[in-house]
Design a protein around this motif. Sequence first.
Motif, PDB file in Angstrom:
ATOM      1  N   ALA A   1       0.947  -1.188   0.024  1.00  0.00           N
ATOM      2  CA  ALA A   1      -0.054  -0.096  -0.103  1.00  0.00           C
ATOM      3  C   ALA A   1       1.009   1.168  -0.016  1.00  0.00           C
ATOM      4  N   THR A   2       2.117   1.175   0.229  1.00  0.00           N
ATOM      5  CA  THR A   2       3.017   2.210   0.324  1.00  0.00           C
ATOM      6  C   THR A   2       3.983   2.051  -0.716  1.00  0.00           C
ATOM      7  N   THR A   3       3.671   1.567  -1.879  1.00  0.00           N
ATOM      8  CA  THR A   3       4.488   1.329  -3.123  1.00  0.00           C
ATOM      9  C   THR A   3       4.188   2.079  -3.972  1.00  0.00           C
ATOM     10  N   VAL A   4       4.983   2.808  -4.915  1.00  0.00           N
ATOM     11  CA  VAL A   4       4.793   3.151  -6.283  1.00  0.00           C
ATOM     12  C   VAL A   4       5.647   2.746  -7.106  1.00  0.00           C
ATOM     13  N   VAL A   5       5.179   2.332  -8.488  1.00  0.00           N
ATOM     14  CA  VAL A   5       6.039   2.109  -9.514  1.00  0.00           C
ATOM     15  C   VAL A   5       6.379   3.080 -10.479  1.00  0.00           C
ATOM     16  N   ALA A   6       7.755   3.249 -10.685  1.00  0.00           N
ATOM     17  CA  ALA A   6       8.289   4.122 -11.806  1.00  0.00           C
ATOM     18  C   ALA A   6       8.373   3.288 -13.269  1.00  0.00           C
ATOM     19  N   LEU A   7       7.493   3.630 -14.215  1.00  0.00           N
ATOM     20  CA  LEU A   7       7.638   2.807 -15.420  1.00  0.00           C
ATOM     21  C   LEU A   7       8.520   3.479 -16.295  1.00  0.00           C
ATOM     22  N   THR A   8       9.689   3.124 -16.632  1.00  0.00           N
ATOM     23  CA  THR A   8      10.547   3.984 -17.363  1.00  0.00           C
ATOM     24  C   THR A   8      10.690   3.606 -18.677  1.00  0.00           C
ATOM     25  N   ALA A   9      10.934   4.481 -19.752  1.00  0.00           N
ATOM     26  CA  ALA A   9      11.268   4.189 -20.889  1.00  0.00           C
ATOM     27  C   ALA A   9      12.770   4.721 -21.269  1.00  0.00           C
ATOM     28  N   ASN A  10      13.564   3.818 -21.677  1.00  0.00           N
ATOM     29  CA  ASN A  10      14.972   4.128 -22.011  1.00  0.00           C
ATOM     30  C   ASN A  10      15.250   4.139 -23.582  1.00  0.00           C
ATOM     31  N   SER A  11      14.219   4.313 -24.072  1.00  0.00           N
ATOM     32  CA  SER A  11      14.444   4.344 -25.676  1.00  0.00           C
ATOM     33  C   SER A  11      13.023   5.029 -26.065  1.00  0.00           C
ATOM     34  N   PRO A  12      13.440   6.085 -27.263  1.00  0.00           N
ATOM     35  CA  PRO A  12      12.253   6.933 -27.686  1.00  0.00           C
ATOM     36  C   PRO A  12      11.090   5.907 -28.748  1.00  0.00           C
TER      37      PRO A  12
END
Length: 337
Positions: free
Chosen positions: A260-271
Amino acid sequence: MAGPTETVPSAPVSSTRPQQPEPAAGPAVAPQNVPTLDPRLSLALGRPQHGDSLVRRTGRTIRKLASSAAQDVAEETRVAAQLQAPVTTGRVIAVTSIRGGVGKTTTSALLARTFTHYRHDAVLALDADAALGTLPVRLGAESVRWSARELAQILTPAMQFADVTGYLVPTADGGWLLPASTGRVGGPLEMRTYRSVILALRRHFAVTVVDCECLPGEVARTAMDTAHARVIVAPMTAEGVNGTRIVLDWLALLPHHALATTVVALTANSPDMQLDAKTATAHLQETGVTVVPLPYDRHLAAGGPLRPELLGQATRRAATLLAAEAMERAARTGRAR
């Protein structure tokens, strides 16, 4: 990091580099300053690029002139209020990932810069990844001196804020940094060292952003279990999202309402990412977590020191939202404990 618009209330950013007091006490032989980046490589970086192309920036200006910004201002004000929420004790936000090279340290630097900009109180970026981590480079530190290992040997409960900051690296935006190593190849940070440092330092800082080693490292698991909030950095690839989902299922079994105290950062390392972002986000959201996409940014992709004014607009907004989501969960955990 600069706020999205001038209408958003924010803490003033220091225009001068904070003064670093001399350490109050320490071993007979103090460590020497070590450059964070070879000077020859600094020259090779060249001129930093803006995260958005000139065409995109021009088009955005035209669209902004033709539209109403009232709704955007309201949302930005709400997010700023979350970031500036008062705390009674220091909050720890742990950042990790299932593997390296996905933007974990970059995300940690973005969070530290965002908190430092918005908050009036002290913010610390703690590097807990001793495998030649790049957090000092990302935060613009020219050199480092004391590492977490060395500081753990001399920290005492009697130390005041001025004593502690004598061993830390001041950053240009008014924050503070403690590296895990000083550019030497060594083993991972010991769990005992991490616990000693985090317990001693967090009472001096409103927010501590911990750049952890990758899971399933011992310190990463400890930090994830004990932090007030967690940010898991997931690459926008099929195997990255799948592995992150497995970690989220593991967090659901931990005490303290870890999921409940977790957030996910979904990263794009390429265009040119091939995985559909909406599908990836929905798969992770099935666990109940909030997912914040961090778009590809030319400035971040180039490496080197992070300059907030050169970030793309979408990146600045995403980083601010990610920090606000993490802070809201950290504040909630502090009230519950």
